[in-house]
Design a protein around this motif. Sequence first.
Motif, mmCIF file in Angstrom:
data_model
loop_
_atom_site.group_PDB
_atom_site.id
_atom_site.type_symbol
_atom_site.label_atom_id
_atom_site.label_comp_id
_atom_site.label_asym_id
_atom_site.label_seq_id
_atom_site.Cartn_x
_atom_site.Cartn_y
_atom_site.Cartn_z
ATOM 1 N N HIS A 116 0.827 -1.215 0.000
ATOM 2 C CA HIS A 116 0.000 0.000 0.000
ATOM 3 C C HIS A 116 0.858 1.261 0.000
ATOM 4 O O HIS A 116 0.468 2.277 -0.560
ATOM 5 C CB HIS A 116 -0.965 -0.009 1.195
ATOM 6 C CG HIS A 116 -2.211 -0.785 0.897
ATOM 7 N ND1 HIS A 116 -2.254 -2.161 0.837
ATOM 8 C CD2 HIS A 116 -3.465 -0.367 0.593
ATOM 9 C CE1 HIS A 116 -3.470 -2.555 0.527
ATOM 10 N NE2 HIS A 116 -4.225 -1.497 0.378
ATOM 11 N N SER A 120 0.566 3.894 -2.986
ATOM 12 C CA SER A 120 0.308 5.337 -2.829
ATOM 13 C C SER A 120 1.355 6.143 -3.582
ATOM 14 O O SER A 120 1.068 7.177 -4.183
ATOM 15 C CB SER A 120 0.369 5.751 -1.352
ATOM 16 O OG SER A 120 -0.348 4.864 -0.570
ATOM 17 N N GLU A 123 0.599 6.044 -7.191
ATOM 18 C CA GLU A 123 -0.555 6.934 -7.394
ATOM 19 C C GLU A 123 -0.077 8.383 -7.521
ATOM 20 O O GLU A 123 -0.519 9.124 -8.400
ATOM 21 C CB GLU A 123 -1.455 6.750 -6.187
ATOM 22 C CG GLU A 123 -2.950 6.839 -6.290
ATOM 23 C CD GLU A 123 -3.645 6.001 -7.350
ATOM 24 O OE1 GLU A 123 -3.857 6.560 -8.430
ATOM 25 O OE2 GLU A 123 -4.012 4.837 -7.070
ATOM 26 N N VAL A 311 -3.448 10.928 -0.951
ATOM 27 C CA VAL A 311 -2.413 9.968 -1.369
ATOM 28 C C VAL A 311 -1.177 10.117 -0.499
ATOM 29 O O VAL A 311 -0.539 9.128 -0.118
ATOM 30 C CB VAL A 311 -1.970 10.181 -2.845
ATOM 31 C CG1 VAL A 311 -1.520 8.885 -3.455
ATOM 32 C CG2 VAL A 311 -3.040 10.819 -3.654
ATOM 33 N N SER A 314 -1.918 8.706 2.865
ATOM 34 C CA SER A 314 -1.890 7.258 2.743
ATOM 35 C C SER A 314 -0.446 6.737 2.714
ATOM 36 O O SER A 314 -0.101 5.772 3.411
ATOM 37 C CB SER A 314 -2.626 6.874 1.454
ATOM 38 O OG SER A 314 -2.419 5.536 1.162
ATOM 39 N N ALA A 315 0.402 7.410 1.929
ATOM 40 C CA ALA A 315 1.805 6.975 1.858
ATOM 41 C C ALA A 315 2.447 7.057 3.236
ATOM 42 O O ALA A 315 3.126 6.123 3.681
ATOM 43 C CB ALA A 315 2.571 7.836 0.855
#
Length: 447
Positions: A116, A120, A123, A311, A314-315
């Motif tokens: 994940h 991210s 993304e 994003v 999230s990262a």
Amino acid sequence: MKDHNTRGQFTSSLGFIMAAAGSAIGLGNIWGFPTQTAMNGGAGFVLAYIVLIFLIGYPLLLAEFVIGRYAQSNPIGAYMKIKGGRPFIPAGFLGLLTVGFVLSFYCMVAGKMLAHFVGSFLEMLQLSSWAQWVVQDHWSPSLIFTTVFFLFTWMIISAGVKNGIEKWSTRLMPLLLVLMIVLVVYVLTLDGASQGLKAYLLPDFSKILRPQLLISALGQAFFSLSLGVGGMMVLASYTSKRENLTRMGLLVTLADLVIAFLAGLLIIPAMYVAAANGTAIFDAQGNLTSGMELIFRVLPALFDSLGNFGVLVSAVFFLLMSLAAITSSISMMEVPASYLVDNKAVPRKQATFIVGIIFWLLAVVITVNGDWLFGLVVTATTQYSQPLLGLLICIFAGWVMDRNAIIKELSSGNPQIGSSLFMKIWPIFVKFITPLLILMVFLQSFL
Ligand code: PHE
């Protein structure tokens, strides 16, 4: 057996603290603690957890420190060396096996965190289709990322105590704390967070007296402090005789508690923010979502709803998770590796290689077989094996190991301890209170 110079040693107190706190602080804190709290009615669980971590966790952690540093060896070697330890050698092997199984499922979950994080990142680079492939729920990306995570763990362990464990723990742990604080502060500014705070910090009295609460809190305390499986014993065996073990143990316990508590301030409000943004956070029975669902569905939905900035959040979040996981997985891999180095005189690089291959293969089996095997391994190791091993360690430290040897070990680095109140209380805990509590909660889990 090798002396400690060839085994390796931490170069400073900080190195040891960071390695032990790094082992303790992991997915168990950032993921396990908040979700257990949510499922068990909020503050009541937090309270039970704090009590248990001091009544059971700290005394046992200290027992592991004493045994490990006294013997200057891994758990199996320690039971071989210390007088009266022979009957406990099978417990040493059970610990080794348990920690290997934990390592395998842990690397699988940590691999998903890493996926994940990479997702991210992709993304951010506008590589959406790649990002989607990486985070999909399929065994092929899972296997790749589990393997990558294993390789990181393996590289650190093969570099040794000073250049591997100490170096990376002291670098990564402060980073983890900073990322955590940044995320907590950010999430608490979002709409809906205050409702989450209430769910976290106000007790739900209807759940406080459930036996399940104590069982969960005990399991959580064991897992979170890395108890029973010998990881803490091994780390203590690399620490200098000048260090004050009682203080170190207390610092590790407190650090573990603080991070778990902070994680609660992050995850539970984040869930309510997700709910405010339209994501379902309760299941059909009205329980708060937990486990994989929470981390890989609810939180990503929240990050999505935060627009472009999401994003990045999230990262950062999945980086935090990956860092927490790696400082724990290294202490797991170190247990079997140190057994081969100490007892079988295998050079460290080879020892790490052998251990890495065996438990990586196990991780592959778990990854490919999916949920049922994963659940089985998690339950067998954390709910049964870890408490059982903890009980055996209490029996060994409380009833078998020579009291003078224990006092000598605790006095080294803390000369006044012999006459202190602590020396009157701690043995009573290790002999009676801690094992009885473990036994009670353990038996209850069978009922
Ligand atoms: N304490 C780690 C966590 O909270 C897990 C762990 C278990 C580490 C056993 C080492 C040994 O995530």
